[in-house]
Design an enzyme around this catalytic site. Structure first.
Site, PDB file in Angstrom:
ATOM      1  N   GLU A  41       0.819  -1.228   0.000  1.00  0.00           N
ATOM      2  CA  GLU A  41       0.000   0.000   0.000  1.00  0.00           C
ATOM      3  C   GLU A  41       0.849   1.273   0.000  1.00  0.00           C
ATOM      4  O   GLU A  41       0.401   2.312  -0.481  1.00  0.00           O
ATOM      5  CB  GLU A  41      -0.943   0.011   1.205  1.00  0.00           C
ATOM      6  CG  GLU A  41      -2.269  -0.675   0.956  1.00  0.00           C
ATOM      7  CD  GLU A  41      -3.058  -0.057  -0.210  1.00  0.00           C
ATOM      8  OE1 GLU A  41      -3.174   1.181  -0.295  1.00  0.00           O
ATOM      9  OE2 GLU A  41      -3.552  -0.827  -1.054  1.00  0.00           O
ATOM     10  N   HIS A  43       3.652   1.788  -1.676  1.00  0.00           N
ATOM     11  CA  HIS A  43       3.934   2.064  -3.091  1.00  0.00           C
ATOM     12  C   HIS A  43       2.665   2.547  -3.803  1.00  0.00           C
ATOM     13  O   HIS A  43       2.708   3.474  -4.612  1.00  0.00           O
ATOM     14  CB  HIS A  43       4.412   0.791  -3.798  1.00  0.00           C
ATOM     15  CG  HIS A  43       5.678   0.202  -3.266  1.00  0.00           C
ATOM     16  ND1 HIS A  43       5.714  -1.003  -2.619  1.00  0.00           N
ATOM     17  CD2 HIS A  43       6.953   0.640  -3.306  1.00  0.00           C
ATOM     18  CE1 HIS A  43       6.959  -1.300  -2.292  1.00  0.00           C
ATOM     19  NE2 HIS A  43       7.741  -0.315  -2.676  1.00  0.00           N
ATOM     20  N   GLN A 154       8.172   9.281   2.138  1.00  0.00           N
ATOM     21  CA  GLN A 154       8.875   9.796   3.322  1.00  0.00           C
ATOM     22  C   GLN A 154       9.474   8.646   4.137  1.00  0.00           C
ATOM     23  O   GLN A 154      10.374   8.838   4.943  1.00  0.00           O
ATOM     24  CB  GLN A 154       7.916  10.611   4.200  1.00  0.00           C
ATOM     25  CG  GLN A 154       8.663  11.347   5.322  1.00  0.00           C
ATOM     26  CD  GLN A 154       7.775  11.820   6.437  1.00  0.00           C
ATOM     27  OE1 GLN A 154       6.763  12.469   6.184  1.00  0.00           O
ATOM     28  NE2 GLN A 154       8.146  11.506   7.680  1.00  0.00           N
TER      29      GLN A 154
HETATM   30  P1  AMP Z   1      11.243   0.556  -2.527  1.00  0.00           P
HETATM   31  O1  AMP Z   1      10.495  -0.366  -3.413  1.00  0.00           O
HETATM   32  O2  AMP Z   1      11.387   0.068  -1.119  1.00  0.00           O
HETATM   33  O3  AMP Z   1      12.539   1.023  -3.131  1.00  0.00           O
HETATM   34  O4  AMP Z   1      10.352   1.864  -2.389  1.00  0.00           O
HETATM   35  C1  AMP Z   1       9.923   2.566  -3.516  1.00  0.00           C
HETATM   36  C2  AMP Z   1       9.303   3.862  -3.080  1.00  0.00           C
HETATM   37  O5  AMP Z   1       8.192   3.595  -2.229  1.00  0.00           O
HETATM   38  C3  AMP Z   1      10.277   4.734  -2.272  1.00  0.00           C
HETATM   39  O6  AMP Z   1      10.109   6.099  -2.648  1.00  0.00           O
HETATM   40  C4  AMP Z   1       9.821   4.494  -0.859  1.00  0.00           C
HETATM   41  O7  AMP Z   1      10.110   5.565   0.017  1.00  0.00           O
HETATM   42  C5  AMP Z   1       8.322   4.334  -1.050  1.00  0.00           C
HETATM   43  N1  AMP Z   1       7.763   3.617   0.094  1.00  0.00           N
HETATM   44  C6  AMP Z   1       8.187   2.436   0.600  1.00  0.00           C
HETATM   45  N2  AMP Z   1       7.461   2.116   1.709  1.00  0.00           N
HETATM   46  C7  AMP Z   1       6.576   3.128   1.901  1.00  0.00           C
HETATM   47  C8  AMP Z   1       5.575   3.400   2.870  1.00  0.00           C
HETATM   48  N3  AMP Z   1       5.336   2.569   3.883  1.00  0.00           N
HETATM   49  N4  AMP Z   1       4.852   4.534   2.754  1.00  0.00           N
HETATM   50  C9  AMP Z   1       5.090   5.400   1.731  1.00  0.00           C
HETATM   51  N5  AMP Z   1       6.026   5.207   0.787  1.00  0.00           N
HETATM   52  C10 AMP Z   1       6.764   4.089   0.862  1.00  0.00           C
END
Ligand code: AMP
Length: 295
Positions: A41, A43, A154
C-alpha cells in the site's frame, strides 16, 4: 492512454521511449514512481498521488544491485512481478517499466553519481556506497522516462532528500514529490522487507513505531533535550530482546545534521535490525508553538 485497469508491461528502454513519446505528443503529463517491486500500500499510495496529477503513470520495478552492499539482501529481495502487476491494475497505472539488469547497467558501465552532503550521515555511514547506487539508478530512470513529476515516500526520508538535492544540483527538469508514510494498522511502516520477519519478530518490530511515538509524546510534554529523547527511544527499542540499533537520531529535516535541542521541526529517524532484518522508520516532530499572548 490504454485501459486503466491493465498496465502495459515494458522492459526495453527504446519501447518505453516510444510509448512515452506518444503521451508527450498529446501534451500528457508523465509521473514516475520508482520502486524495487514487492509492492504494498505504501507504493500504491505513490501511484495514486501520480494518478491524481498526471495523465500517464509509469511504475518502474527494478531491484537495483548497485544500492546493495556486500552481504546485504540483494539475492533474496522479494521479486513478485505478477502480483505487482495485479496490484497496479487496481490503481490504474498505465505503464510498468521492468528492465533487466543488463539493460540498466550495460557492459562497460563506468559512470556513477556520487552524492555528498545529505547522503553522508545516517544511512550513508551505515551503508557505504548505498546512495551512490540509489542516485545513479534514479538519475538513469529520470533520463529514461523524463517524467514531469517523480514520487518518493517519506519512509525513505534521507533517500528522498538525496534525490531532491541531486535533481537540484544536476538541473534535472523533474519535480520531486515526497508522500507520507503508509503504516500497518498497528503502526509498523509498510516495507517489502517486513515479509522477512517471523510472526514473533513482526510483533517485536513494533518497538520502532513505539519509540517514535515516545519521542513525539516527550516533545509534546515539553522535553527539548535531544540526548534525553534519544536515550529514552533507545531504551524502548532495546526492550525487543534481539534489537540491534544502527542509529537513532534527532536531526534537522533539511540538513540531516544532528540537533542538540528541539527548537523547531525535527526529524526523528532510526535504523534497527530485528531478527537480522534491517528496518528503517522516521517521524517529523513539531514542538507546540508559543502560546498566544494573553490579551
Ligand atoms: P522501494 O520499493 O522500497 O525502493 O520503495 C519505492 C518507493 O516507495 C520509495 O520512494 C519508498 O520511500 C516508497 N515507500 C516504501 N514504503 C513506503 C511506505 N510505507 N509509505 C510510503 N512510501 C513508501
Amino acid at each position: 492512454m490504454s485501459n486503466p485497469s491493465s498496465p502495459e508491461l515494458v522492459s526495453g528502454v527504446a519501447s518505453l521511449r516510444d510509448r512515452l513519446a506518444a503521451v508527450r505528443g498529446q501534451r500528457g503529463r508523465i509521473g514516475l514512481v520508482p520502486t524495487m517491486g514487492a509492492l504494498h500500500e505504501g507504493h500504491l499510495s505513490l501511484v495514486r498521488a501520480s494518478k491524481s496529477e498526471c495523465d500517464c503513470t509509469v511504475v518502474s520495478i527494478f531491484v537495483n544491485p548497485s544500492q546493495f552492499g556486500p552481504g546485504e539482501d540483494f539475492q533474496r529481495y522479494p521479486r513478485t512481478l505478477q502480483a505487482d502487476l495485479d496490484a497496479l491494475a487496481g490503481c490504474g497505472a498505465e505503464l510498468v517499466f521492468a528492465p533487466a539488469g543488463e539493460d540498466v547497467y550495460r557492459p562497460g558501465h563506468a559512470t556513477w553519481v556520487e552524492p555528498g552532503g545529505v547522503a553522508e550521515p545516517l544511512e550513508g555511514r551505515c551503508r557505504p556506497g548505498h546512495f551512490r547506487g540509489v542516485a545513479t539508478v534514479v538519475l538513469k530512470l529520470l533520463n529514461m522516462v523524463a517524467p514531469d513529476v517523480a514520487y518518493f515516500g517519506q519512509k525513505d526520508y534521507q533517500q528522498a532528500t538525496v534525490v531532491r538535492h541531486m535533481v537540484e544540483d544536476l538541473d534535472v527538469p523533474t519535480q520531486i514529490r515526497v508522500c507520507p508514510i503508509v503504516r500497518e494498522p498497528d503502526g509498523l511502516a509498510m516495507s517489502s522487507r517486513n515479509a522477512y520477519l517471523s510472526p514473533a519478530a513482526r510483533a517485536r518490530s513494533l518497538v520502532l513505531w513505539q519509540s517514535l511515538q515516545l519521542a513525539a509524546t516527550l516533545v509534546d510534554e515539553g522535553e527539548r533535550g535531544a540526548e534525553t529523547i534519544v536515550r529514552q527511544m533507545r531504551q524502548r527499542i532495546l526492550t525487543a530482546e534481539d534489537a540491534r540499533i544502527d542509529y537513532v537520531a534527532l536531526v534537522d529535516p533539511e540538513s540531516l545534521e544532528p540537533v542538540e535541542e528541539i527548537v523547531g521541526r525535527t526529524l526523528a529517524v532510526l535504523a534497527v535490525k530485528i531478527e537480522n532484518t534491517r528496518l528503517i522508520d522516521n517521524c517529523l516532530l513539531q514542538p507546540p508553538g508559543p502560546r498566544a499572548p494573553v490579551a
